[in-house]
Scaffold this motif. Structure first.
Motif, short mmCIF file in Angstrom:
data_model
loop_
_atom_site.label_atom_id
_atom_site.label_comp_id
_atom_site.label_asym_id
_atom_site.label_seq_id
_atom_site.Cartn_x
_atom_site.Cartn_y
_atom_site.Cartn_z
N PHE A 269 -3.82 47.26 -34.73
CA PHE A 269 -2.95 46.37 -35.23
C PHE A 269 -2.02 45.79 -34.15
CE2 PHE A 269 -3.85 49.41 -38.57
CZ PHE A 269 -3.92 48.58 -39.85
N LYS B 58 -4.21 45.17 -48.03
CA LYS B 58 -4.33 43.94 -47.06
C LYS B 58 -4.28 42.86 -47.86
CE LYS B 58 -6.91 41.94 -43.32
NZ LYS B 58 -7.41 40.99 -44.06
N ARG C 24 -5.82 43.09 -36.22
CA ARG C 24 -5.04 42.34 -37.20
C ARG C 24 -3.80 41.81 -36.33
NH1 ARG C 24 -5.46 45.91 -42.32
NH2 ARG C 24 -7.80 46.25 -42.28
N ASN D 144 -0.31 39.70 -35.70
CA ASN D 144 0.99 39.40 -36.21
C ASN D 144 1.17 40.43 -37.14
OD1 ASN D 144 1.56 36.78 -35.14
ND2 ASN D 144 -0.10 36.10 -36.21
N SER D 145 0.65 41.95 -37.15
CA SER D 145 0.86 42.91 -37.80
C SER D 145 1.53 44.10 -37.08
CB SER D 145 -0.81 43.31 -38.29
OG SER D 145 -1.12 42.39 -38.95
N ILE E 143 2.35 48.46 -43.11
CA ILE E 143 2.23 47.29 -42.01
C ILE E 143 2.93 46.31 -42.51
CG2 ILE E 143 0.14 45.97 -41.44
CD1 ILE E 143 0.02 48.73 -40.74
N HIS F 182 2.93 42.33 -41.99
CA HIS F 182 2.15 41.05 -41.58
C HIS F 182 2.87 39.85 -41.68
CE1 HIS F 182 -1.06 37.63 -41.91
NE2 HIS F 182 -0.99 38.08 -40.80
N ASN G 270 7.11 37.81 -44.91
CA ASN G 270 6.39 39.02 -44.51
C ASN G 270 5.61 39.44 -45.52
OD1 ASN G 270 7.71 39.57 -41.78
ND2 ASN G 270 9.69 39.45 -42.96
#
Length: 589
Positions: free
Chosen positions: A76, A129, A215, A217-218, A236, A238, A246
């Motif tokens: 991440f 996710k 991943r 931008n997480s 998380i 994202h 978000n």
């Protein structure tokens, strides 16, 4: 306390810790430590062996195992690209200084204050996710803008910075050691430009398809152990590119690697009067991480606080253009000895540490009772925090001893294994000029233990190692520090836990550690050449067209300013550039 082959582990603290079968691993961070961890896990077989068996091979020859040890590996990364401190530079820098209300709290040297965690939506129990909960970011909200800024996630690279560790050691052992970087006709030999280092690592990421496991931008906002399932639950956040929202979700893993680096959150030392000074004299203070060009310092009285390699990096460019440059420092630099004399050389006023500031007059007072100028610009070159905002205080994971730029991370065995929970590991805690090789060794050790190839000693033995190391090295950042000559002690201590047949990262490169000593001599020549205007940023930014350092110093007359060498900095700042930190930044400030 050596590694042993796997047997039936006991549950007592006097026996080897019992580790459940690990099939899924989360890696927090996709910088140098995260990338090395990802690569290592991908090259570990289910039988506990490694496919990294030949130290002469580069990643181009290494093969993936036919029966991999781990079914799921995810890294991440908070940024929109992998690479960490080597990620491309941006023209825009991080905040020069924390917001005024944080300064007014007088707690601005606390990492939890200047880098707070985000609060997640209350119920994420049915998310994943593909089914996250969305929250909107009001693009006009100053509060949201501030929270985003306090992530401190921009690069600390300025356009004309070059590495300060020789080319052989700004790479993992399995990266190519390109011959073209060994030409002594290069002005910055034996170092690399940003673009050269960028090419080295972007090629590695691309050629090995590592982005398939990352991943972007997480941000990992929370990590906690589910005591019922024995798995780690990660929260998380994202943030899709170009969208004011978000996406929040939870995901479970068997093991977690903390690889978020420690050159992200800047350290501002607490100084009496600093907060009020910033209020009365705004735009005067910045951290070296936000330094981008020399024009801001032209004709100014400048104070640089610190005694690190970053201090020297900045001072060598500022002296030719500033009205005056003062360096406030404590103690001697322990690694690059030339810095001690260089930062007191002609054109630099030397001062001890700051005692207090008169915020109304803007005058600085030092520990020797002397008074300084009313400085136009103050640069803090004072290092960075270790910081793990995703852990709650209650659980005490990766507890910081004396939080600050000299803090120690407690509760670890060989700076790699959490003593209380062997399914939690860290990579990149060790500080050394051979950072890439120590990172590689830690990642390999985690792969060996988590694949079942090796066992850890008992918790009691691990704790005893920590106690003995504190006695030997102290209860501060020095605990984690190894020179280029003692890095082998760390690597030889941790590599026995690596997968079967995994080679030692220093098997070949270890013969060349004296290159780092020689590199210090070149850094000294470059410092004086730049400071005296004999070398321009053109000379150091384009080594292909450059002459050898000795030729330039011999043939060029000193200029009144090296500013002429800085062309179109805005354009240069947009180039994909990366930097290397020598790994001893906070040791010396």
């Amino acid at each position: 306390m050596s590694a042993t082959s796997t047997t039936n582990p006991g549950s007592s603290t006097t026996e080897s810790p019992k580790i459940p079968k690990i099939e899924s691993i989360a890696i927090i961070g996709a910088g140098p430590a995260g990338l090395a961890s990802l690569y290592e896990f991908l090259h570990t077989s289910k039988d506990g062996s490694s496919t990294l068996t030949n130290a002469k091979n580069t990643y181009k020859e290494n093969k993936l195992p036919s029966d991999p040890a781990f079914k799921k590996i995810v890294a991440f990364e908070t940024k929109d690209h992998a690479g960490g401190i080597w990620a491309p530079a941006t023209e825009k820098a991080d905040l020069n200084v924390p917001p005024q209300d944080i300064l007014n709290s007088e707690d601005y040297s606390n990492p939890e204050v200047i880098r707070p965690n985000r609060k997640s939506p209350k119920d994420l129990s049915n998310t994943d996710k593909d089914h996250p909960i969305d929250t909107k970011d009001d693009s006009n909200s100053k509060e949201i803008e501030l929270i985003n800024e306090l992530e401190w996630k921009r690069s600390g690279v300025f356009p004309f910075l070059f590495t300060n560790i020789p080319q052989k050691f700004t790479r993992y052992s399995y990266l190519p050691d390109e011959k073209e970087y060994y030409s002594q006709q290069r002005t910055i030999y034996p170092f690399l430009t940003h673009n050269e280092l960028t090419k080295r690592f972007t090629n590695f990421i691309k050629d090995t398809n590592l982005l398939d496991y990352i991943r972007l931008n997480s941000a990992v906002e929370n990590v906690e152990k589910n005591e019922k399932t024995g798995k780690w639950e990660l929260t998380i956040r994202h943030k899709p590119n170009g969208q004011n929202k978000n996406e929040w979700y939870k995901e479970e893993f068997d093991a977690v690697v903390v690889a978020n680096g420690h050159y992200t959150v800047p350290y501002y030392p607490h100084i009496e009067g600093l907060a009020e000074f910033n209020e009365h004299f705004p735009n005067s203070i910045l951290h070296v991480k936000s330094f981008r060009n020399v024009e801001d310092f032209k004709g100014k009285d400048v104070l640089v606080v610190g005694n690190s390699i970053s201090t020297a990096n900045v001072v060598q460019y500022i002296v030719p253009v500033a009205k005056s440059v003062t360096v406030s420092k404590r103690g001697e630099h322990l690694v690059f000895k030339y810095i001690n004399e260089a930062l007191s050389s002609d054109g630099i006023i030397s001062k001890p540490t700051i005692d207090h500031i008169d915020p109304k007059t803007g005058e600085f007072f030092f520990k020797d009772e002397s008074k300084g100028n009313k400085y136009d610009k103050i640069i803090f070159s004072t290092g960075y925090h270790y910081h793990f905002p995703f852990f709650t205080k209650e659980k005490d994971y990766l507890k910081l001893i004396n939080p600050g730029n000299l803090s120690r991370v407690g509760g670890l065995y060989w700076n790699t294994f959490d003593q209380k929970d062997p399914t939690l590991g860290t990579v990149g805690i060790t500080v050394s000029q051979l950072n890439f090789h120590t990172i590689e060794a830690s990642a390999a050790a985690l792969a060996g233990v988590w694949s079942g190839a090796k066992q850890l000693p008992s918790e009691i033995e691990q704790n005893q190692w920590e106690i003995e190391t504190i006695k030997e090295k102290g209860d501060s950042l020095h605990f984690h520090y190894y020179t280029q000559h003692t890095a082998k002690d760390f690597i030889n201590g941790v590599i026995p836990y690596a997968p079967k047949n995994r080679y030692n990262p220093l098997e070949i490169d270890g013969e060349f550690v004296y290159d780092v000593d020689e590199g210090g001599n070149y850094l000294e020549k470059l410092f004086y050449g730049l400071k005296e205007g004999k070398i321009s940023t053109d000379d150091t930014s384009d080594p292909i067209a450059s002459k050898s350092l000795d030729d330039i110093l011999k043939n060029k007359e000193g200029k009144s300013s090296n500013n002429s060498g800085i062309k179109d900095e805005k354009k240069q700042a947009n180039v994909d550039v990366e930097t290397v930190v020598d790994g001893v930044e906070a040791i010396t400030v």
